[in-house]
Design a protein around this motif. Structure first.
Motif, PDB file in Angstrom:
ATOM      1  N   VAL A   1      30.838  31.466  27.920  1.00  0.00           N
ATOM      2  CA  VAL A   1      29.408  31.133  28.899  1.00  0.00           C
ATOM      3  C   VAL A   1      29.639  30.306  30.039  1.00  0.00           C
ATOM      4  CG1 VAL A   1      28.070  31.359  26.444  1.00  0.00           C
ATOM      5  CG2 VAL A   1      29.168  28.854  27.431  1.00  0.00           C
ATOM      6  N   ASN A   2      28.714  30.364  30.945  1.00  0.00           N
ATOM      7  CA  ASN A   2      28.831  29.741  32.067  1.00  0.00           C
ATOM      8  C   ASN A   2      30.015  30.210  32.930  1.00  0.00           C
ATOM      9  OD1 ASN A   2      26.391  28.396  31.861  1.00  0.00           O
ATOM     10  ND2 ASN A   2      27.413  26.899  30.454  1.00  0.00           N
ATOM     11  N   PHE A   3      30.499  31.627  32.938  1.00  0.00           N
ATOM     12  CA  PHE A   3      31.077  32.303  33.997  1.00  0.00           C
ATOM     13  C   PHE A   3      30.412  33.268  34.587  1.00  0.00           C
ATOM     14  CE2 PHE A   3      34.276  30.013  31.044  1.00  0.00           C
ATOM     15  CZ  PHE A   3      35.565  29.806  31.922  1.00  0.00           C
ATOM     16  N   ASP A   4      30.794  33.456  35.886  1.00  0.00           N
ATOM     17  CA  ASP A   4      30.396  34.668  36.448  1.00  0.00           C
ATOM     18  C   ASP A   4      31.005  35.937  35.889  1.00  0.00           C
ATOM     19  OD1 ASP A   4      29.573  36.615  38.120  1.00  0.00           O
ATOM     20  OD2 ASP A   4      29.633  35.554  39.836  1.00  0.00           O
ATOM     21  N   ASP A   5      30.044  37.086  35.107  1.00  0.00           N
ATOM     22  CA  ASP A   5      30.809  38.206  34.728  1.00  0.00           C
ATOM     23  C   ASP A   5      31.272  38.974  35.796  1.00  0.00           C
ATOM     24  OD1 ASP A   5      29.776  37.612  32.008  1.00  0.00           O
ATOM     25  OD2 ASP A   5      27.804  38.394  32.463  1.00  0.00           O
ATOM     26  N   THR A   6      31.110  38.771  36.816  1.00  0.00           N
ATOM     27  CA  THR A   6      31.575  39.772  37.924  1.00  0.00           C
ATOM     28  C   THR A   6      33.186  39.520  38.028  1.00  0.00           C
ATOM     29  OG1 THR A   6      29.743  39.676  39.220  1.00  0.00           O
ATOM     30  CG2 THR A   6      31.620  40.439  40.324  1.00  0.00           C
ATOM     31  N   TYR A   7      33.619  38.327  37.853  1.00  0.00           N
ATOM     32  CA  TYR A   7      34.786  37.701  37.916  1.00  0.00           C
ATOM     33  C   TYR A   7      35.644  37.809  36.623  1.00  0.00           C
ATOM     34  CZ  TYR A   7      33.453  36.455  42.664  1.00  0.00           C
ATOM     35  OH  TYR A   7      32.885  36.434  43.894  1.00  0.00           O
ATOM     36  N   LEU A   8      34.826  37.746  35.467  1.00  0.00           N
ATOM     37  CA  LEU A   8      35.469  37.531  34.237  1.00  0.00           C
ATOM     38  C   LEU A   8      35.791  38.866  33.711  1.00  0.00           C
ATOM     39  CD1 LEU A   8      35.908  35.489  32.144  1.00  0.00           C
ATOM     40  CD2 LEU A   8      33.821  35.878  31.133  1.00  0.00           C
ATOM     41  N   ASN A   9      34.866  40.016  34.110  1.00  0.00           N
ATOM     42  CA  ASN A   9      35.517  41.363  33.806  1.00  0.00           C
ATOM     43  C   ASN A   9      36.539  42.318  34.155  1.00  0.00           C
ATOM     44  OD1 ASN A   9      33.263  41.009  31.504  1.00  0.00           O
ATOM     45  ND2 ASN A   9      31.858  42.085  32.785  1.00  0.00           N
ATOM     46  N   ASP A  10      37.495  42.652  33.538  1.00  0.00           N
ATOM     47  CA  ASP A  10      38.649  43.029  34.262  1.00  0.00           C
ATOM     48  C   ASP A  10      38.337  44.419  35.131  1.00  0.00           C
ATOM     49  OD1 ASP A  10      41.164  42.299  34.828  1.00  0.00           O
ATOM     50  OD2 ASP A  10      42.048  43.521  33.181  1.00  0.00           O
ATOM     51  N   ASP A  11      37.397  45.034  34.702  1.00  0.00           N
ATOM     52  CA  ASP A  11      36.927  46.326  35.137  1.00  0.00           C
ATOM     53  C   ASP A  11      36.114  46.430  36.253  1.00  0.00           C
ATOM     54  OD1 ASP A  11      34.786  45.393  34.060  1.00  0.00           O
ATOM     55  OD2 ASP A  11      34.008  47.348  33.117  1.00  0.00           O
ATOM     56  N   SER A  12      35.914  44.851  36.794  1.00  0.00           N
ATOM     57  CA  SER A  12      35.170  44.725  38.104  1.00  0.00           C
ATOM     58  C   SER A  12      36.113  44.900  39.255  1.00  0.00           C
ATOM     59  CB  SER A  12      34.471  43.313  37.988  1.00  0.00           C
ATOM     60  OG  SER A  12      34.067  43.249  39.385  1.00  0.00           O
ATOM     61  N   ILE A  13      35.516  45.364  40.492  1.00  0.00           N
ATOM     62  CA  ILE A  13      36.490  45.499  41.667  1.00  0.00           C
ATOM     63  C   ILE A  13      36.823  44.021  41.958  1.00  0.00           C
ATOM     64  CG2 ILE A  13      34.399  45.594  43.027  1.00  0.00           C
ATOM     65  CD1 ILE A  13      36.052  46.859  45.286  1.00  0.00           C
ATOM     66  N   TRP A  14      36.013  42.806  41.886  1.00  0.00           N
ATOM     67  CA  TRP A  14      36.350  41.491  42.188  1.00  0.00           C
ATOM     68  C   TRP A  14      37.196  40.734  41.277  1.00  0.00           C
ATOM     69  CZ3 TRP A  14      35.122  42.034  46.761  1.00  0.00           C
ATOM     70  CH2 TRP A  14      34.220  42.690  47.400  1.00  0.00           C
ATOM     71  N   SER A  15      37.603  41.299  40.168  1.00  0.00           N
ATOM     72  CA  SER A  15      38.359  40.615  39.171  1.00  0.00           C
ATOM     73  C   SER A  15      39.707  40.574  39.764  1.00  0.00           C
ATOM     74  CB  SER A  15      38.410  41.146  37.996  1.00  0.00           C
ATOM     75  OG  SER A  15      39.188  42.588  37.989  1.00  0.00           O
ATOM     76  N   SER A  16      40.599  39.469  39.712  1.00  0.00           N
ATOM     77  CA  SER A  16      41.668  39.043  40.476  1.00  0.00           C
ATOM     78  C   SER A  16      42.816  38.725  39.349  1.00  0.00           C
ATOM     79  CB  SER A  16      41.568  38.193  41.433  1.00  0.00           C
ATOM     80  OG  SER A  16      42.843  37.952  41.993  1.00  0.00           O
ATOM     81  N   ASN A  17      43.741  39.680  38.846  1.00  0.00           N
ATOM     82  CA  ASN A  17      44.842  39.452  38.218  1.00  0.00           C
ATOM     83  C   ASN A  17      45.958  39.862  38.894  1.00  0.00           C
ATOM     84  OD1 ASN A  17      46.538  38.226  36.169  1.00  0.00           O
ATOM     85  ND2 ASN A  17      45.654  39.718  34.733  1.00  0.00           N
TER      86      ASN A  17
END
Length: 121
Positions: free
Chosen positions: A79-95
């Motif tokens: 909870v209290n995380f931005d889903d855009t950055y949390l989900n790995d399938d998002s373009i904005w996720s950064s690993n």
């Protein structure tokens, strides 16, 4: 939890506390809208932690979520995380894909620049 020690030029790490993923009930990012490295991990007790950076906090949460999906498959509340950055399938996720994200942004920016310079007739 690991404590980092520096003795002269030698770096040492000391294990202070261990937790089991199966006992983790929830990860609370505290504030999803701000660049904040603080988060809480809820076990039988709530632990207030600080990551090195906000990006490392998200990387840690993604890693725990992946480990949970691979091995436990239990309902882990994040909870209290931005889903855009949390989900790995998002373009904005950064690993370790920061370069890919930067390339896409530059590509879109150059396309917008070219389109803005084209005369309309």
């Amino acid at each position: 939890m690991v404590k980092h020690l520096r003795v002269d030029r030698e770096e040492k790490y000391e294990i202070i506390e261990k937790w089991f993923l199966k006992d983790l009930e929830m990860i609370d990012g505290k504030e999803a809208d701000t660049d904040n490295p603080y988060f809480d991990m809820h076990f039988h007790k709530v632990y207030n932690l600080e990551a090195y950076s906000c990006a490392s906090k998200y990387t840690f949460a993604r890693t725990l979520n992946k480990l949970n999906e691979m091995y436990l498959k239990k309902d882990l509340k994040i909870v209290n995380f931005d889903d855009t950055y949390l989900n790995d399938d998002s373009i904005w996720s950064s690993n370790n894909r920061d370069c890919l994200v930067l390339m896409r942004i530059c590509f879109y920016a150059s396309n917008l620049l070219c389109l803005s310079l084209c005369p309309l007739s």
